[in-house]
Structures are given as structure tokens and as C-alpha cells.
Design an enzyme around this catalytic site. Structure first.
Site, PDB file in Angstrom:
ATOM      1  N   PRO A  65       0.925  -1.435  -0.092  1.00  5.91           N
ATOM      2  CA  PRO A  65       0.104   0.028  -0.139  1.00  5.91           C
ATOM      3  C   PRO A  65       0.848   1.270   0.173  1.00  5.91           C
ATOM      4  CG  PRO A  65      -0.181  -1.259   2.080  1.00  5.91           C
ATOM      5  CD  PRO A  65       0.595  -1.981   1.059  1.00  5.91           C
ATOM      6  N   HIS A  66       0.362   2.270  -0.949  1.00  9.49           N
ATOM      7  CA  HIS A  66       1.293   3.487  -0.915  1.00  9.49           C
ATOM      8  C   HIS A  66       0.147   4.586  -1.365  1.00  9.49           C
ATOM      9  CE1 HIS A  66       1.287   1.336  -4.623  1.00  9.49           C
ATOM     10  NE2 HIS A  66       1.619   2.709  -5.288  1.00  9.49           N
ATOM     11  N   ALA A  67       0.443   5.852  -1.564  1.00 13.32           N
ATOM     12  CA  ALA A  67      -0.108   6.620  -2.046  1.00 13.32           C
ATOM     13  C   ALA A  67       0.810   7.708  -2.658  1.00 13.32           C
ATOM     14  CB  ALA A  67      -1.231   7.702  -0.975  1.00 13.32           C
TER      15      ALA A  67
END
Length: 147
Positions: A65-67
Site C-alpha cells: 500500500p502506498h499513495a
């Protein structure tokens, strides 16, 4: 090396979690704790997941997960959660997920070496399986030391 980024303070090993949201929250919390990301970074991941699905489930049993950097990244960092019992991310071909690396990158190029090390690890099925079975932080560090 991944051990430049992963240490005893940002590894969590748990047996079970109720859903993908709690798994992602567990993975992002160490990044918040060390000041690598603002708390809004977690919400940005949730929002993107709702918009386009589990874009960060990279392969069978593995999520990252990353943004985007502008969603609250202060400096590049990485954390790791191992969910021994697995968790469903609604990624048909890759569920359940056991290994979750949360990534915060300040820009699109400063974390290339980290990503290269992770991709080498992800391509080694034997190591992924070993990592999935780790029951202590020391065991995790020993397993990723070569990457």
C-alpha cells in the site's frame, strides 16, 4: 539493502486481522509514528482503494500500500506487516495477502533502489514463503538481510 529501511521498530507480525483496512492501518502506523507520513496518508490509500480497487496488491499474497507523495509524505520510508492467517483485499487472483510492505516515497525516483530490492525479494518464491512463515522480528530481518 532492505534492512536499511526495515528494522525491529517497523515490523509487525500478527496472526489475524479483520479486514484489509485494519491491515493497511497496521502497516502505515509505523510510518506515521516516525514522522515519515501525515495521518492523512492512510485515508488517501483507502480512498484510492475504493476508487480503483486494490491497486497495490502486487502478486500472490503480497501487497504494498502506498499513495502519492503529495498525500502527506514527509520522507521516504518502509514498514512491514506479516499476517500469518492472511487477509482478503478483494484481489481475486492474489488473495489472501500475508505480506504487506507499506511504502512512503517523497518523489517518483528517490526510492528506486528500495523498489529494486523489494522486486528481487518478491520474485524469489522460496524467500516469500519463508517470510510468510516468520514468527519473530529477528527471523524477518534474517530473511530479508540478503536483499
Amino acid at each position: 539493502m532492505l534492512t536499511d529501511w526495515i528494522n525491529e521498530h517497523n515490523i509487525r507480525i500478527i496472526e489475524h486481522t479483520d479486514n484489509w483496512q485494519s491491515a493497511v492501518a497496521l502497516a502505515v502506523q509505523p510510518l506515521i509514528d516516525v514522522g515519515a507520513v501525515e495521518s492523512r496518508y492512510l485515508q488517501a490509500i483507502y480512498d484510492m482503494h475504493r476508487e480503483i480497487g486494490p491497486y497495490y496488491v502486487l502478486g500472490e499474497g503480497i501487497a504494498m500500500p502506498h499513495a502519492r507523495p503529495e498525500e502527506g509524505v514527509i520522507h521516504t520510508a518502509l514498514s512491514l506487516v506479516i499476517v500469518s492467517g492472511g487477509v482478503t483485499f478483494n484481489s481475486e487472483e492474489n488473495d489472501p495477502v500475508y505480506i504487506i510492505f507499506a511504502l512512503a516515497a517523497i518523489d517518483s525516483h528517490s526510492h528506486i533502489e528500495m523498489i529494486a530490492s523489494l522486486s528481487h525479494l518478491f520474485c524469489d518464491d522460496e524467500v516469500v514463503e519463508k517470510l510468510r512463515g516468520c514468527r519473530s522480528k529477528q527471523e524477518v530481518l534474517q530473511t530479508i538481510r540478503q536483499y
